[in-house]
Write an enzyme that holds these catalytic residues in place. Structure first.
Site, mmCIF file in Angstrom:
data_model
loop_
_atom_site.group_PDB
_atom_site.id
_atom_site.type_symbol
_atom_site.label_atom_id
_atom_site.label_comp_id
_atom_site.label_asym_id
_atom_site.label_seq_id
_atom_site.Cartn_x
_atom_site.Cartn_y
_atom_site.Cartn_z
ATOM 1 N N ARG A 253 0.831 -1.209 0.000
ATOM 2 C CA ARG A 253 0.000 0.000 0.000
ATOM 3 C C ARG A 253 0.864 1.258 0.000
ATOM 4 N NH1 ARG A 253 -5.530 1.535 1.034
ATOM 5 N NH2 ARG A 253 -6.089 -0.656 0.867
ATOM 6 N N GLU B 56 -9.625 5.960 7.213
ATOM 7 C CA GLU B 56 -8.186 6.185 7.063
ATOM 8 C C GLU B 56 -7.801 7.434 6.276
ATOM 9 O OE1 GLU B 56 -6.148 1.852 7.014
ATOM 10 O OE2 GLU B 56 -7.566 2.215 5.396
#
Length: 810
Positions: A358, A761
């Protein structure tokens, strides 16, 4: 504190009471405008479903569950050494301590001595290799928690260890070629997959920038620590109450540790007192130890960590070390870039591989990078095994490109916003990510334009320059930074969810889904979705504890997918119920099932209006099934982990923030004066909950890159910042006196739950603006002629070091 700072910070400011009054008025207005059609239960601001329980202290957490008679308590004996071999343990002294019932070692585990999430490299209790200071070597079970802890504290005296030289930093690990998983490489070049073409583009660029940088890790610091309560059941079964974001993984790992099938283990979690990723995989070790002890003694066992032990045993956000080489033009447009990232993983793999994936996939943030090569290395060290934390590698990837662009702007003498804007992804062109996903939902241009205007960025930039020209000791800084954050799990098959919806004959509704509630409002949103689908009031719907015996094989509540996945699954179950009820009601009262309408606790059918309760009673008499299961799998995803290409994200969430700070150049102290935030939540399911998430994420992210510093002793490997006394998370005093948070108005282009977007997030990246505002203030000391070497976290000490470097170079 220095008097100029005191005088400055005590100036009159907008009171928080006024701010929250304005916020409430805005939320009410937004809720009314988004609920124009009758019966809407989504898109409006409703209180958190457990709000009353929270504020009255009656919400039940794992430690609040009444203990069964005969419950024992567990504590862990920890290694005082960072690396070496366990030669022996003299446990007689531990067994002789008051109240001790049993001492458990790795040899007592009936199944597999491993709790690794992705790679089987993480022993539950020491298997002979000493890996870090704080590693659990044995477990003490005693009559009381205090007795267990006192006995476990003898570990320092009873363990015989042959020490070895520890590896404590990612740089050391990289130098030794010591990694927890193989390196990752992602390239995009007009010349094909050859990095030589990328380096040629950099070399041919009008300007070039080389450098390296560090960003630290971050402790999750959930208010409720790690805890598991294991209760033996008949026939070898085990019921584990666990504060966890991933009940299904806890179920599987406990089953493996006990040597039984998954159907013999039930894991339950009503709510957590915070998780932030720290309870995604790392709750497993404590669930397994409690279950093994409970099975050995056939008595209930509770394991609740002390805060210091929680720090010493568990991992946190990965720190990163970067080396970069960039070519750019006169406007600051990046023409080519190479980046090496080395993460601080700790002693085992845990979730470090997907975290690095990620990070690689978020290095681009909101920017088009035509020629790019990225190399990710997961450094293995003799420290706690680092794990998930809100953002899951995305913040570490994105902040690197922001640092590079900020430096480019300073080298060229341009405003950093102009350089950032010059590099934005295009709409219809310059819109393919380095991992080959086309960006089809780009709203960053209009979002930043709105925020630039609403925050008075240009006027404040001039005001900051004027202030700095008149002040020697105090300097202000201003920065605007954008966010583009991909939503979905990196691993395709995790993007699925199930739910159960029951309607009782009194018209009340019970929902169970695979997500976990940790204060983020997931149950509130899921209940809203179900209420909206069935046309009933929110108060009719109740969400129950996450339970592996109800919805099986669930994914972790992580990656900001909680509402996306579980909301869709619950909507599917409620839709099936509504269709059944429509058919049965039309059969009784006439008309077509497709014309039946559910709204405001009423059902409109064949020209009649019936109470919802009446329709349910009639359906029961007609033997209509009044419960249903629902399922959802995110469509259109693909990922080739070897090529690091595909469509790993269903959509992107966007945002931007403007922050203004003041620093004291004599002490390194600083204060955030104002923050303006505009965040893209799509068609928000609950604006109040989402704005709360944005505010919380902003402050938490600000802590990561300013005050929260992790320090390991360079010789012993002890984490010296293992308590609130030495590890500083933000407090109310660190919040800006002016904090303007708004949601960007626009639906998700993808078919997400009611066209909303994830909000867990992405907002954590918004406070990058705070760090770069501090950097801007430091730069002002040198007349913006020197690129400040400010590291993250930007503690007062780091600010002083950067100030000294700028003053010496100016």
């Amino acid at each position: 504190m220095n008097k100029p700072v005191v005088d400055h910070l005590l100036r009159p400011a907008e009171p928080f009471a006024d701010y929250h009054a304005n916020l409430r008025h805005r939320l009410d207005t937004e809720g009314e405008s988004r609920a124009q059609h009758a019966g809407a239960r989504v898109g409006i601001s409703l209180p958190h479903e457990s709000a009353v329980l929270h504020v009255t202290g009656t919400a039940t957490y794992a430690d609040d569950i009444p203990e069964l008679a005969g419950t024992l308590h567990c504590a862990l004996g920890l290694s005082p050494v960072a690396a070496g071999r366990l030669l022996g343990m003299d446990l007689d002294a531990v067994r002789a301590m008051p109240g001790v019932v049993r001492v458990i070692t790795g040899e007592d585990i009936p199944g597999v001595n491993d709790c690794g999430s992705a790679v089987p490299d993480d022993p539950i209790l020491c298997d002979g290799e000493i890996r870090f200071v704080g590693q659990p070597v044995f477990a003490v079970v005693a009559q009381t928690r205090d007795q267990a802890r006192r006995a476990a504290a003898l570990a320092r005296k009873v363990l015989q260890i042959e020490p070895a030289e520890p590896v404590l930093t990612p740089r050391q690990a990289h130098a030794k070629g010591q990694y927890v998983v193989p390196p990752m490489h992602l390239l995009r070049s007009s010349s094909g997959r050859d990095e030589a073409g990328i380096r040629a583009a950099i070399a041919a660029a009008p300007h070039r920038l080389r450098g390296e940088w560090d960003v630290g890790g971050q402790e999750q610091f959930y208010l409720e620590g790690q805890i598991s309560y294991a209760i033996p059941k008949e026939g070898g079964g085990m019921h584990v109450h666990c504060s966890t974001q991933h009940p299904s993984e806890m179920q599987h790992l406990v089953a493996h540790a006990l040597g039984v099938s998954s159907n013999a283990v039930l894991v339950e979690c009503r709510r957590m007192g915070g998780g932030f990723g720290g309870k995604e995989s790392q709750s497993a070790q404590f669930a397994c130890i409690a279950a093994v002890a409970a099975r050995a003694l056939n008595r209930s066992v509770k394991l609740r960590l002390d805060r210091d032990d929680d720090f010493l045993i568990t991992g946190r956000r990965h720190g990163f070390w970067y080396e970069y080489d960039v070519g750019y033009d006169d406007d600051g447009r990046i023409l080519g870039v190479t980046l090496q990232m080395v993460s601080h993983c700790g002693h085992s793999a845990d979730l470090s591989a997907p975290v690095m994936t990620r990070a690689v996939c978020h290095f681009d943030n909101a920017y088009w990078l035509p020629e790019v090569a990225m190399h990710g290395y997961c450094g293995k060290t003799n420290t706690q095994s680092n794990t998930a934390f809100r953002g899951f590698g995305g913040p570490q990837g994105a902040i690197a490109i922001e640092y590079i662009l900020d430096s480019i702007a300073r080298k060229l003498g341009h405003d950093a916003l102009a350089v950032r804007r010059a590099n934005f992804y295009g709409q219809g062109e310059r819109n393919v990510t380095p991992y080959r996903q086309t960006v089809t939902d780009n709203v960053i241009h209009e979002l930043v334009e709105q925020l630039e205007a609403s925050s008075d960025y240009a006027a404040r930039r001039a005001a900051v320059a004027a202030y700095n020209a008149e002040n020697t000791v105090l300097k202000r800084g201003l920065a605007l930074t954008p966010v583009k954050f991909g939503i979905s799990f990196n691993v395709k098959h995790f993007n699925q969810a199930g739910a159960l919806v029951h309607i009782y004959t009194d018209g009340s509704i019970l929902v169970n889904h695979g997500g976990t509630e940790m204060g983020q409002g997931l149950n509130t949103k899921v209940a809203q979705v179900v209420a909206h689908e069935l046309g009933v009031g929110f108060d009719r719907v109740r969400c129950t504890a996450t339970d592996t015996s109800k919805v099986a094989n669930t994914s972790a509540t992580a990656a900001s997918t909680g509402a996306d996945l579980n909301g869709k699954a619950a909507q599917d179950a409620a839709r099936q119920l509504r269709e059944r009820l429509a058919a049965s009601t039309a059969a009784r009262h006439g008309g077509r099932a497709t014309d039946v309408r559910f709204a405001n606790d009423q059902v409109h059918v064949g020209g009649k209006t019936l109470p919802f309760n009446t329709v349910i009673s009639e359906a029961y008499l007609d033997r209509v099934q009044l419960w249903s299961d629902g399922f959802y799998a995110t469509p259109g995803l693909s990922w080739d982990k070897d090529k690091m290409q595909g469509r790993p994200f269903y959509y992107f969430a966007y945002g931007a923030a403007v922050s203004e700070v003041v620093i004291d150049t004599l002490t390194g102290e600083w204060k955030l004066l104002r923050a303006d935030v505009l965040h893209d939540a799509g068609r928000s399911l609950n604006p109040a909950v989402d704005i709360g998430q944005v505010e919380g994420a902003f402050i938490q992210g600000m802590g990561w890159i300013t005050t929260e510093e992790l320090v390991w002793h360079p010789k012993t490997g002890l984490l010296t910042t293992h308590a609130p006394s030495t590890y500083k998370i933000p407090t109310a005093n660190d919040c800006p006196p002016v904090f303007n948070v708004r949601l960007f108005d626009g639906p998700n282009v993808e078919d997400s739950i009611h066209r909303s977007k994830a909000v867990g997030e992405p907002p954590l990246l918004l406070p990058f603006s705070v760090f770069f505002a501090i950097r801007d203030a430091v730069s002002a000391v040198g007349g913006h002629r020197v690129d400040p070497p400010l590291t993250a976290p930007a503690t007062s000490e780091a600010i002083l070091r950067a100030l000294t470097a700028v003053q010496q170079a100016a």
